[in-house]
Design an enzyme around this catalytic site. Structure first.
Site, PDB file in Angstrom:
ATOM      1  N   SER A 216       0.832  -1.196   0.000  1.00  0.00           N
ATOM      2  CA  SER A 216       0.000   0.000   0.000  1.00  0.00           C
ATOM      3  C   SER A 216       0.876   1.259   0.000  1.00  0.00           C
ATOM      4  CB  SER A 216      -0.964  -0.055   1.187  1.00  0.00           C
ATOM      5  OG  SER A 216      -1.912   0.971   1.132  1.00  0.00           O
ATOM      6  N   ASP A 439       4.588  24.263  -1.019  1.00  0.00           N
ATOM      7  CA  ASP A 439       5.974  23.989  -1.410  1.00  0.00           C
ATOM      8  C   ASP A 439       6.428  22.595  -0.986  1.00  0.00           C
ATOM      9  OD1 ASP A 439       5.859  24.671   1.265  1.00  0.00           O
ATOM     10  OD2 ASP A 439       7.779  25.735   1.272  1.00  0.00           O
ATOM     11  N   HIS A 492      -7.330  -5.285  -1.362  1.00  0.00           N
ATOM     12  CA  HIS A 492      -6.139  -4.497  -1.040  1.00  0.00           C
ATOM     13  C   HIS A 492      -5.236  -5.185  -0.021  1.00  0.00           C
ATOM     14  CE1 HIS A 492      -3.872  -0.750  -0.781  1.00  0.00           C
ATOM     15  NE2 HIS A 492      -3.920  -0.832   0.538  1.00  0.00           N
TER      16      HIS A 492
END
Length: 517
Positions: A216, A439, A492
C-alpha cells in the site's frame, strides 16, 4: 472473488504485464526545505562521503559514532528469531550534521537457526501513512515465505511504532500549530527512504543493495526509492501500492476515481446484506435528531451521520470487511430491558466504532493523508472538495429521509473530522496549515522511472478500493521493466490475506519461475 463487472479480458486468476520495452537544535531543523533531497550514504567507517542529492552533491564527514546504531540481543517467537535495532537519524536530511535527531526502530527477523547465516536482506515498508510494522507472533504468512531466503527487516516508519512515535499525547509537546506543521513535513516518503538508506549502509554487509517489499503506502515509498535512490535496491516488490506520480497534487484525480469505486462497493454491500439498508437509515436518523446532531463517544468525541459513514474505510475495502461491518450493525442498539425505555445506541457499537478508526493511536494517518499526493502544490482538502460533486449520493441525512441506502465513504479524510474526533481536535490548525502548504518537495522522478534498471514486480488488485486500478496502470506504464500481476482474487489486503501466495508469485516473476507469456 471474481469481479462481475470486469471486462472478460481481465477475469482471470493471474495476468502478467511487462513494460520493459515501453517506456542541531529543533528550531534549526524546522527551517523550510526548498526541494526534496535523497542522500546516498556511505558505509560507516569511511572518512568523507559524497552525499548525492536531487539538486547536487554536498560533502560531509561520515558519522562514525557507535551511538547512531544500537543492536539488541536475539530473542524468540515460535519458529523465528528476532533482533531489535535502533538508529539515530536526522529529522532533516538537508542538514544532516546540524539537524535534530530522531530514533528509528527496525526489527530483524530470521528463521530459527539462520541467525549467523549469510543471507540477502529484505526491507518491508508498511502501509499507511502513519502505521507501524506488524509485530510477528509466529512464522506464518508472507514472513514465513520470505524467511526461507531473506533476512527480513521490519522498519517502523518515522513517527510510528517505536520510531519516535507521534501520538496524540507526544505531539502536544509542540505547543505551536505552526511549529507542529513544520515538524510534520519531514514525515513523508522522501524522509522514509532516506531513513531506509541510512539503515541499509549500516546493517547490510558491504552496504549491498537489498530487496524492498512495499504494501500500500509502503509501495508508494518504494516508487520514491526507485526515483531517487535506486543504487540501494536489488529488486522491488509492490503490493497494492503503485501511486499516481504526476506533478502538482494528484489527490483530486485519486478521489474522483475513489468516489466512483466507493459507490460500487456500497451497492455490493447492500446487495449482500439488504437488511442493513433500513438499519443504517435508522441510525442516521437517530443521530441527526439527537441533541447536537450526534451522540457522545467514549473518548469524548461525537458520532454524527457523517462520522458513521466513515466506517466504509475498513468495511468496504478489506477482506471480510463486508462481514465485519454487517456484524457491527447487528449490535448497534441496546436491548429494551424495561418497557418504554428510550432507544439508545449501544456502548458496544460506540466502542467498536472508535476501535475501527485508530486515530487515538495513529493520528498521522489523518494529519498527513492528503500530503502523500502533493508535489509542489497543496491538497486544499481535496476529498472534501471532490465530495461536494457527489453530495447528492453521499448526503446521509437526505438519503435517510428519502428512503435510499446511506452510502459509506472510503479512504478519505475530511476537515470536519478534526472537530468530531477527540484524538484529532488538538491538531486542527496544524492540519489546515498542511492542507494549504504548497511547497511540498518532489516524491517521484518520472525521468528516472522511465529509465529504471531495478527489477520490479507488482500486484495490482482489480477490486482495490484504496489504490485505483486505472491510476495504477497509468503509473505502471511509466516504470521501465515493471512486471504486473493483475488479479481479482484478492482485495487491497492480499499480502496479509493470501498467506505466502502473493509474495511467492511476485518473487517468481523476478526469479524466472513465472515466465512472461
Amino acid at each position: 472473488m471474481l469481479a462481475t463487472h470486469a471486462p472478460p479480458s481481465l477475469i482471470r486468476p493471474l495476468l502478467f504485464f511487462d513494460f520493459s520495452s515501453s517506456l542541531s537544535t529543533l528550531s534549526e531543523s524546522l527551517s523550510p526545505i526548498p526541494s526534496a533531497r535523497l542522500l546516498r550514504f556511505r558505509p560507516r567507517g569511511t572518512s568523507l562521503g559524497a552525499l548525492t542529492t536531487m539538486s547536487g552533491v554536498i560533502t560531509v564527514a561520515a558519522d562514525t559514532s557507535s551511538s547512531e546504531h544500537v543492536a539488541g540481543n536475539w530473542y524468540s517467537v515460535p519458529d523465528l528469531r528476532l533482533r531489535d535495532h535502533r538508529f539515530m537519524v536526522p529529522l532533516d536530511y538537508k542538514f544532516p550534521a546540524a539537524s535534530y535527531k530522531i530514533s528509528i526502530f527496525a526489527r530483524e527477523v530470521v528463521a530459527v537457526g539462520k541467525e549467523e547465516q549469510p543471507m540477502p536482506y529484505l526491507l518491508y515498508l508498511q502501509g499507511g501513512p502513519g502505521f507501524e510494522c506488524p509485530r510477528p507472533t509466529e512464522s506464518s504468512g508472507w514472513i514465513l515465505k520470505a524467511c526461507e531466503e531473506f533476512r527480513v527487516i521490519l522498519m517502523d516508519q518515522r513517527g510510528t511504532g517505536l520510531s519516535t512515535p507521534l501520538t496524540p499525547s507526544s505531539m502536544q509537546q509542540i505547543k505551536s500549530a505552526q511549529n507542529l506543521a513544520a515538524y510534520l513535513k519531514y514525515f513523508r516518503a522522501d524522509s522514509i527512504v532516506n531513513d531506509a538508506e541510512f539503515i541499509r549502509v549500516r546493517i547490510v554487509p558491504d552496504a549491498r543493495p537489498w530487496t524492498v517489499l512495499g504494501q500500500s503506502y509502503g509501495g508508494f515509498c518504494g516508487v520514491t526509492y526507485l526515483s531517487f535512490a535506486p543504487q540501494g535496491l536489488k529488486q522491488v516488490l509492490l503490493t497494492g501500492g503503485i501511486p499516481p506520480i504526476g506533478d502538482g497534487c494528484t489527490a483530486d484525480s485519486v478521489y474522483r476515481a475513489c468516489f466512483e469505486h466507493v459507490i460500487h462497493q456500497n451497492a455490493k454491500y447492500y446487495k449482500r446484506f439488504p437488511q442493513d439498508v433500513e438499519i443504517v437509515r435508522d441510525v442516521v436518523t437517530y443521530l441527526a435528531e439527537a441533541e447536537g446532531g450526534g451522540v457522545d463517544l467514549p473518548s469524548g468525541g461525537i458520532l454524527t451521520p457523517k462520522g458513521l459513514q466513515f466506517l466504509g474505510l475498513s468495511g468496504l475495502g478489506s477482506s471480510a470487511g463486508f462481514e465485519r461491518l454487517h456484524y457491527l450493525f447487528e449490535r448497534v442498539w441496546d436491548p429494551t430491558l424495561v418497557p418504554g425505555a428510550p432507544k439508545r445506541i449501544s456502548s458496544y457499537f460506540l466502542n467498536s466504532y472508535e476501535s475501527w478508526l485508530s486515530f487515538d493511536t495513529n493520528p498521522l494517518y489523518a494529519i498527513l493523508h492528503e500530503s502523500i499526493y502533493c508535489q509542489g502544490a497543496s491538497s486544499r482538502w481535496s476529498a472534501h472538495r471532490v465530495r461536494a460533486d457527489h453530495e447528492s449520493k453521499f448526503d446521509a441525512i437526505r438519503a435517510a429521509k428519502e428512503g435510499r441506502p446511506v452510502f459509506f465513504t472510503g479512504e478519505m479524510i475530511f476537515p470536519w473530522m478534526f472537530d468530531e474526533v477527540h484524538a484529532l481536535k488538538p491538531f486542527k490548525v496544524a492540519a489546515h496549515l498542511l492542507a494549504e502548504k504548497e511547497d511540498w518537495p518532489p516524491l517521484y522522478d518520472i525521468t528516472a522511472l522511465k529509465n529504471n534498471k531495478v527489477p520490479v514486480a507488482a500486484a495490482a488488485y482489480y477490486e482495490d478500493m484504496y489504490v485505483n486500478f486505472k491510476l495504477i496502470m497509468e503509473t505502471a506504464s511509466q516504470i521501465a521493466g515493471i512486471r504486473l500481476w493483475i488479479t481479482n482474487e484478492y482485495m487491497h489486503s492480499g499480502l496479509r490475506d493470501g498467506g505466502g501466495q502473493v509474495f511467492e508469485n511476485l518473487m517468481g516473476m523476478l526469479n524466472g519461475k513465472k515466465p512472461l507469456f
